[in-house]
Design a protein around this motif. Sequence first.
Motif, mmCIF file in Angstrom:
data_model
loop_
_atom_site.group_PDB
_atom_site.id
_atom_site.type_symbol
_atom_site.label_atom_id
_atom_site.label_comp_id
_atom_site.label_asym_id
_atom_site.label_seq_id
_atom_site.Cartn_x
_atom_site.Cartn_y
_atom_site.Cartn_z
ATOM 1 N N VAL A 454 0.831 -1.206 0.000
ATOM 2 C CA VAL A 454 0.000 0.000 0.000
ATOM 3 C C VAL A 454 0.867 1.259 0.000
ATOM 4 C CG1 VAL A 454 -1.830 1.282 1.160
ATOM 5 C CG2 VAL A 454 -1.896 -1.218 1.128
ATOM 6 N N PHE A 455 1.697 1.427 0.996
ATOM 7 C CA PHE A 455 2.503 2.652 1.062
ATOM 8 C C PHE A 455 3.488 2.745 -0.112
ATOM 9 C CE2 PHE A 455 1.425 2.430 5.695
ATOM 10 C CZ PHE A 455 0.783 3.657 5.774
ATOM 11 N N ARG A 456 4.248 1.698 -0.321
ATOM 12 C CA ARG A 456 5.292 1.736 -1.356
ATOM 13 C C ARG A 456 4.695 1.851 -2.757
ATOM 14 N NH1 ARG A 456 10.665 0.552 -2.482
ATOM 15 N NH2 ARG A 456 11.095 -0.968 -4.117
ATOM 16 N N GLN A 457 3.650 1.060 -3.038
ATOM 17 C CA GLN A 457 3.066 1.112 -4.385
ATOM 18 C C GLN A 457 2.351 2.446 -4.629
ATOM 19 O OE1 GLN A 457 3.802 -1.157 -6.608
ATOM 20 N NE2 GLN A 457 4.814 -2.497 -5.145
ATOM 21 N N THR A 458 1.816 3.050 -3.574
ATOM 22 C CA THR A 458 1.211 4.376 -3.748
ATOM 23 C C THR A 458 2.287 5.416 -4.011
ATOM 24 O OG1 THR A 458 -0.624 3.759 -2.287
ATOM 25 C CG2 THR A 458 -0.315 6.092 -2.712
ATOM 26 N N MET A 459 3.427 5.269 -3.354
ATOM 27 C CA MET A 459 4.555 6.150 -3.664
ATOM 28 C C MET A 459 4.969 5.984 -5.127
ATOM 29 S SD MET A 459 8.339 6.402 -1.880
ATOM 30 C CE MET A 459 9.045 4.977 -2.716
ATOM 31 N N PHE A 460 5.013 4.736 -5.590
ATOM 32 C CA PHE A 460 5.302 4.488 -7.006
ATOM 33 C C PHE A 460 4.261 5.165 -7.895
ATOM 34 C CE2 PHE A 460 7.651 0.122 -6.462
ATOM 35 C CZ PHE A 460 8.719 0.791 -5.882
ATOM 36 N N ALA A 461 2.992 5.066 -7.482
ATOM 37 C CA ALA A 461 1.912 5.661 -8.277
ATOM 38 C C ALA A 461 2.067 7.174 -8.361
ATOM 39 C CB ALA A 461 0.556 5.300 -7.674
ATOM 40 N N GLU A 462 2.451 7.794 -7.258
ATOM 41 C CA GLU A 462 2.702 9.240 -7.273
ATOM 42 C C GLU A 462 3.830 9.583 -8.244
ATOM 43 O OE1 GLU A 462 2.480 12.280 -4.283
ATOM 44 O OE2 GLU A 462 2.330 10.717 -2.747
ATOM 45 N N PHE A 463 4.892 8.804 -8.182
ATOM 46 C CA PHE A 463 6.034 9.040 -9.069
ATOM 47 C C PHE A 463 5.622 8.873 -10.527
ATOM 48 C CE2 PHE A 463 9.631 7.204 -11.481
ATOM 49 C CZ PHE A 463 10.554 8.236 -11.363
ATOM 50 N N GLU A 464 4.897 7.801 -10.805
ATOM 51 C CA GLU A 464 4.495 7.518 -12.178
ATOM 52 C C GLU A 464 3.627 8.640 -12.746
ATOM 53 O OE1 GLU A 464 2.929 3.653 -14.708
ATOM 54 O OE2 GLU A 464 2.412 3.798 -12.591
ATOM 55 N N HIS A 465 2.684 9.112 -11.947
ATOM 56 C CA HIS A 465 1.815 10.192 -12.436
ATOM 57 C C HIS A 465 2.599 11.485 -12.612
ATOM 58 C CE1 HIS A 465 -1.745 12.286 -13.445
ATOM 59 N NE2 HIS A 465 -1.829 12.984 -12.325
ATOM 60 N N LYS A 466 3.524 11.726 -11.715
ATOM 61 C CA LYS A 466 4.326 12.950 -11.798
ATOM 62 C C LYS A 466 5.158 12.976 -13.079
ATOM 63 C CE LYS A 466 6.291 16.755 -10.189
ATOM 64 N NZ LYS A 466 5.553 18.040 -10.125
ATOM 65 N N ILE A 467 5.794 11.857 -13.431
ATOM 66 C CA ILE A 467 6.650 11.877 -14.619
ATOM 67 C C ILE A 467 5.826 11.962 -15.906
ATOM 68 C CG2 ILE A 467 8.580 10.740 -13.463
ATOM 69 C CD1 ILE A 467 7.830 8.132 -14.857
ATOM 70 N N HIS A 468 4.640 11.377 -15.893
ATOM 71 C CA HIS A 468 3.766 11.528 -17.063
ATOM 72 C C HIS A 468 3.286 12.974 -17.190
ATOM 73 C CE1 HIS A 468 3.629 7.114 -17.143
ATOM 74 N NE2 HIS A 468 3.121 7.216 -18.358
ATOM 75 N N THR A 469 2.949 13.581 -16.071
ATOM 76 C CA THR A 469 2.496 14.977 -16.092
ATOM 77 C C THR A 469 3.609 15.905 -16.571
ATOM 78 O OG1 THR A 469 0.981 14.508 -14.254
ATOM 79 C CG2 THR A 469 1.471 16.814 -14.698
ATOM 80 N N LEU A 470 4.827 15.639 -16.111
ATOM 81 C CA LEU A 470 5.971 16.439 -16.557
ATOM 82 C C LEU A 470 6.166 16.311 -18.069
ATOM 83 C CD1 LEU A 470 8.553 15.676 -13.708
ATOM 84 C CD2 LEU A 470 7.529 17.902 -14.213
#
Length: 599
Positions: A454-470
Amino acid sequence: MGELLKREDQRVEDTWDLTSIFESDEKWEEAYKEVEDRLSEADTFREKGIQSSDDLLEVLEAERDLGVTLSQVYVYSHLKHDQDTSNSKYQSMESRAMSLYTKFASAWSFLTPALMQIDEETLNSYAEEDKLKEFKFDLEKINKQRAHVLSDKEEKLLAQAGLVLNNPGLTYAIFNNADLSFDNAVDSDGNSHVLTQGTYIDLLKSSDRTLRKSAYETLYKKYGEYENTLAQTLSGEVDSHVFTAEARGYKSSRDQALSNNHIPEEVYDQLVDVVNDNLHLLHRYTELRKEMLGLDELTMYDIYTPLVDEDFKVTYEEAKNHVIEGMAPLGEEYQDILREGFNNRWVDIYENKGKRSGAYSSGTYGTNPYILMNWQDNVDNMFTLAHEFGHSVHSYYSRKNQTANQSGYSIFVAEVASTFNEALLADYLYKNLDDDKKKLYLLNEQLEGFRGTVFRQTMFAEFEHKIHTLKESGEPLTADKLNEVYGDLNKKYYGDAVSYDDLISKEWARIPHFYMNYYVYQYATGYSAAATLSEIVLNGTKEDSDRYINEFLKKGSSNYPIEILKNAGVDMTTREPIEKAMKFFEEKLDQFEQLIKNK
């Protein structure tokens, strides 16, 4: 440890029985030839067109029936290959099956554009006819994608471009799995330990802190040597997502990725928001970790080290009994399916030379479920067995109760049944153990599972969305930028108890899931849904367990995954399931701390 057995030396009863798919390799060849010969049927249907509901039924049934045979051809070859990856015959068979899949996809790529050439009102009227009831929901989903389906020519072009668009991910996989190698890690006595992708986490679980530090620094320094190249492959992967989303007229790459399973984007955002609101629980856990390990400074190479030293051995036979007994809240029918799986060789149990590592559940419509294990006598393997049987029984129920075109289930719900089984097994063991040290071990495993899922995969999800947004805003994804984004997220998630260095900011470079296009968030949502459903079943009545089986396990893809979960008792469009999951973590943390005080 003795030398590994060769495949042919394994006891037959310890291996899976694939003759229920094809009696022999020769029978597989016949099925392969049948699919190959029938690929040309697609041309006939394309030329004929769809002029009536009868035409529609004929083409849909033809595509479905051929797809079922093709799936069986692939599954047989893939399982045969994985039981001994060094066997060149099965290497070839799997490669041929994958190639046949590509030809099938290309041949039938005309179908969705052809359906889009029928006006929406007419297609809806066809779908209402009784003879097409098995395809009604599929047609509804296709109609909803109407705005994003291209012309026949454009669809074929995109299908053919698949290899090019997949190249960044394929390049990364080859580099990461085949070309990249690491120096050995060294322990406090100066002994060398082989460091690979497969051994890294095990080395981080070592009680020898010198060895942990050596493995951590050796691995990430090596990734650091290639960070510019790996930034380019990841950037190229994100480019492919952005390109296909724009080509199909989606508002963003996330919009496209989630629309494939009809998941509202607020589900993603709510997950991130609720987890962020509860990061104090993870910070509390890392503070406890620092205290229990007796460290003045907690580092990222101390995060995986078990907090409880317990040699909790479990044989395969013992694990079978525990798994069956642990699923008692689901009723006798569910337990009978487990017994059928154990007795009828659904499981390939032990490691042998050349066998694929890890564990999974496989199979397809018209076959038994199959489970690959590489059994070791420990608690982790027992929970893995329960996890994979969760997938397998889910598949069993879906295939028994749905037609072939709706017998699968989406990735969004795939991890629910498996994690649900783990929760029931943990509850059973905890209630039946009278050894506090073993209870602490179980709680530590649950806390770690939650942290990682939960915590780690959500952190991954935040990272993934951030790089796509960038990328969508025109900002290049350089190694420096990726390190900055990932490093900041890591500090936010793990909190002040951890002492950070620059190496952890390069962890993005070793995570293959970032090449899977908004995939990782589903681990966290699935875990949260499973926590809620298991709580309902454990604290409820037979009606609650029946509802879980009938409204979830048996439904396949006969409805949208959000609706299937809602009917089973979990509404993932609200914050409640994630908040309940956070409460679950807090309760386990409370139990763990209380047992520590009582020692």
